[in-house]
Design an enzyme around this catalytic site. Structure first.
Site, PDB file in Angstrom:
ATOM      1  CG  HIS A  58     -35.806 -11.449  18.814  1.00 59.74           C
ATOM      2  ND1 HIS A  58     -36.254 -12.715  18.521  1.00 59.74           N
ATOM      3  CD2 HIS A  58     -36.284 -10.643  17.847  1.00 59.74           C
ATOM      4  CE1 HIS A  58     -36.969 -12.662  17.416  1.00 59.74           C
ATOM      5  NE2 HIS A  58     -37.009 -11.415  16.993  1.00 59.74           N
ATOM      6  CE1 TYR A  91     -32.482 -17.342  22.663  1.00 63.76           C
ATOM      7  CE2 TYR A  91     -31.674 -19.570  22.946  1.00 63.76           C
ATOM      8  CZ  TYR A  91     -32.027 -18.530  22.126  1.00 63.76           C
ATOM      9  OH  TYR A  91     -31.942 -18.667  20.763  1.00 63.76           O
TER      10      TYR A  91
END
Length: 159
Positions: free
Chosen positions: A99, A22
């Site tokens: 996302h 991430y």
């Protein structure tokens, strides 16, 4: 124009959680970048984050009549939440799903997406920059809707 940014479970842990997937940017830093881009486009943003499905559903429902569009990262609920899917469908607002990682290159269970079919668009795999792309996209969609409504009103007036 007003846009609601809804962040799902564990998004508050960005910069700490699985940095290799991430990235190191924190949620607050993403929000600051979005605020800058929004101010340059005369757009007001509201931010909401929750780890609880019902709170996310409540926030989506509160958007009806108060915002022009939604940007949502439903995170893990993307793959499991019929309730969030149904809330997005119910409010019928332009909605872009984001996302950070490319969920289609990850575990098989992450490739099931219940949210995408009721969204205007989905952005995956661009890291934190995906939020900027979503913001530009939602602005474009909302402007098109605004222009279409103005055209329809003008046609009604000319009858």
């Amino acid at each position: 124009m007003k846009i609601m940014i809804i962040q799902g479970p564990n998004v508050n842990m960005l910069g700490v959680r699985e940095v290799g997937i991430y990235g190191a940017m924190k949620m607050e830093e993403i929000h600051e970048q979005m605020k800058l881009a929004a101010s340059q486009n005369n757009v007001e943003l509201d931010f909401f984050q929750s780890n609880f499905e019902g709170e996310i559903v409540d926030k989506i429902q509160e958007c009806l009549g108060t915002v022009d569009g939604i940007i949502i990262n439903a995170a893990g609920y993307t793959h499991t939440s019929v309730a969030i899917r149904d809330a997005i469908a119910a409010v019928a607002l332009p909605t872009i799903e984001v996302h950070i990682s490319n969920v289609y290159r990850r575990e098989e269970f992450r490739q099931k997406n219940l949210i995408a079919p009721v969204c205007s668009g989905t952005i995956v795999g661009f890291g934190p920059f995906g939020y900027h792309l979503a913001l530009m996209g939602i602005i474009q969609i909302c402007e098109q809707i605004k222009n279409l409504r103005a055209m329809q009103q003008a046609q009604q007036t000319n009858k």
